[in-house]
Design a protein around this motif. Structure first.
Motif, short mmCIF file in Angstrom:
data_model
loop_
_atom_site.label_atom_id
_atom_site.label_comp_id
_atom_site.label_asym_id
_atom_site.label_seq_id
_atom_site.Cartn_x
_atom_site.Cartn_y
_atom_site.Cartn_z
N UNK A 139 -0.17 2.02 9.04
CA UNK A 139 -0.95 0.98 9.73
C UNK A 139 -1.29 -0.14 8.75
N UNK A 140 -1.74 0.23 7.56
CA UNK A 140 -2.12 -0.75 6.54
C UNK A 140 -0.90 -1.56 6.10
N UNK A 141 0.22 -0.88 5.85
CA UNK A 141 1.43 -1.57 5.40
C UNK A 141 1.93 -2.54 6.46
N UNK A 142 1.85 -2.13 7.74
CA UNK A 142 2.25 -3.03 8.83
C UNK A 142 1.34 -4.27 8.86
N UNK A 143 0.06 -4.06 8.64
CA UNK A 143 -0.90 -5.17 8.65
C UNK A 143 -0.65 -6.11 7.49
N UNK B 94 0.87 -1.18 0.00
CA UNK B 94 0.00 0.00 0.00
C UNK B 94 0.90 1.22 0.00
N UNK B 95 0.56 2.18 -0.84
CA UNK B 95 1.31 3.43 -0.82
C UNK B 95 0.35 4.59 -0.99
N UNK B 96 0.81 5.76 -0.62
CA UNK B 96 0.03 6.97 -0.71
C UNK B 96 0.43 7.72 -1.97
N UNK B 97 -0.55 8.15 -2.77
CA UNK B 97 -0.26 8.84 -4.02
C UNK B 97 -0.89 10.23 -3.99
N UNK C 184 -5.05 6.16 -1.87
CA UNK C 184 -4.35 4.97 -1.41
C UNK C 184 -4.24 4.06 -2.64
N UNK C 185 -3.04 3.56 -2.89
CA UNK C 185 -2.85 2.66 -4.03
C UNK C 185 -2.36 1.31 -3.50
N UNK C 186 -3.14 0.27 -3.80
CA UNK C 186 -2.82 -1.08 -3.37
C UNK C 186 -2.35 -1.89 -4.57
#
Length: 158
Positions: free
Chosen positions: A151-155, A92-95, A110-112
């Protein structure tokens, strides 16, 4: 004299009670909507969105155990809920999108990255067109998006 003081007291009490009543009523309606949307995306109780945060009519919720992410957006009267099963994504990254020839951010997504193929799942988070007073909420929303991206990347990486 006593009657006029009593009437003024009652009027003042009503002036303060009515806004509080409508505020509490709207808050309870929103909580009921959020609970219904969470139940709708729980996939028969599989996902339990235990960590939730809200800001500027956006609600972000995550189930770290079963790896599910839910974004609810109540901006401009539209109700939009977007769900991502984090078991099916690898990152997941922020764009942030800026205006041409400027550093002004007009959009944050949010880009998955999908695990099975190279598809990207884009979840819109902030759009300047939804911000009623142009970029008033941008800084707060950008900080919230950064926090939730981590938080999402850690999950995902667990």
């Amino acid at each position: 004299m006593d009657t006029s003081v009593t009437i003024i007291g009652i009027v003042l009490a009503l002036i303060t009670i009515f806004p509080l009543y409508f505020s509490f009523r709207a808050n309870s309606l929103n909580k009921a909507k959020i609970k219904a949307i969470k139940a709708q995306h729980s996939q028969n109780g599989h996902f339990d969105f235990d960590e939730t945060e809200s800001q500027n009519k956006r609600i972000l919720s995550i189930d770290k155990k079963n790896k599910g992410f839910l974004l609810i957006n109540f901006n401009k009267g539209k109700e939009e809920s977007l769900f991502v099963n984090l078991n099916e994504v690898k990152s997941c990254r922020l764009v942030p999108t800026t205006e041409a020839n400027s550093d002004t951010i007009i959009k944050i997504d949010f880009e998955f990255q999908d695990k099975t193929n190279a598809n990207k799942i884009v979840i819109p988070f902030y759009n300047i067109e939804e911000d009623q007073i142009r970029q008033v909420c941008l800084y707060e929303d950008h900080q919230l998006a950064k926090k939730w991206q981590q938080i999402i990347q850690d999950c995902i990486s667990r």
